[in-house]
Design an enzyme around this catalytic site. Structure first.
Site, PDB file in Angstrom:
ATOM      1  N   ASP A   1     -75.756  76.485  83.373  1.00 45.43           N
ATOM      2  CA  ASP A   1     -75.656  77.535  82.362  1.00 45.43           C
ATOM      3  C   ASP A   1     -74.808  78.698  82.871  1.00 45.43           C
ATOM      4  OD1 ASP A   1     -77.360  76.036  80.737  1.00 45.43           O
ATOM      5  OD2 ASP A   1     -79.146  77.095  81.433  1.00 45.43           O
TER       6      ASP A   1
ATOM      7  N   ASP B   1     -84.420  73.738  83.794  1.00 47.42           N
ATOM      8  CA  ASP B   1     -84.128  75.161  83.942  1.00 47.42           C
ATOM      9  C   ASP B   1     -85.086  75.733  84.967  1.00 47.42           C
ATOM     10  OD1 ASP B   1     -82.056  75.205  82.105  1.00 47.42           O
ATOM     11  OD2 ASP B   1     -83.313  75.867  80.442  1.00 47.42           O
TER      12      ASP B   1
END
Length: 147
Positions: free
Chosen positions: A120, A105
């Site tokens: 995402d 991330d």
């Protein structure tokens, strides 16, 4: 784009290192061992295998549903696109889990407490498209059904 962006982050940033891109946007490398929005983000939980299996099952279901008519005879284009976006994001994060044991991330928006990635975004946009299709065109779909 998802995998390329993650490779760039892995090559140029250390874990928890942050680079300011714009006033409200940073790239911050975070290892996500948990699920969406870093829930249960704890390496010691060792949930990677369970998550790999679960995400694989969902991806297989979406792939079959998008490319065959096993589950439904007709799938609207918007619904098919939404499922493709969810599938793309799922595969992107699945690759990370298999390759690294965590999801990379890095998108860090200052007013948002969560760090996320392009996969995402794909999943979120796919879900939003699917919900919009379901709510906005529900009456149209009902009128087309034969009793």
């Amino acid at each position: 784009m998802d995998q390329i962006s993650k490779l760039l982050i892995l090559n140029y940033l250390e874990v928890n290192q942050s680079i300011q891109i714009f006033n409200l946007l940073n790239f911050t490398f975070v290892k996500n061992f948990g699920i969406a929005f870093s829930l249960f983000n704890n390496e010691s939980l060792n949930a990677s295998l369970i998550l790999v299996i679960l995400v694989s099952i969902i991806c297989i279901f979406l792939f079959i549903n998008i490319f065959t008519s096993i589950f439904e005879k007709q799938i609207a284009l918007l619904e098919r696109c939404s499922m493709a976006a969810i599938l793309s994001g799922g595969i992107g994060n699945l690759i990370d889990r298999i390759a690294y044991g965590y999801v990379v991330d890095f998108i860090d928006i200052s007013f948002n407490p969560y760090v996320f990635n392009l996969a995402d975004v794909y999943v979120t946009m796919g879900i939003i498209m699917y919900l919009l299709k379901s709510f906005l065109f529900a009456n149209k779909d009902e009128s087309n059904k034969v009793s």
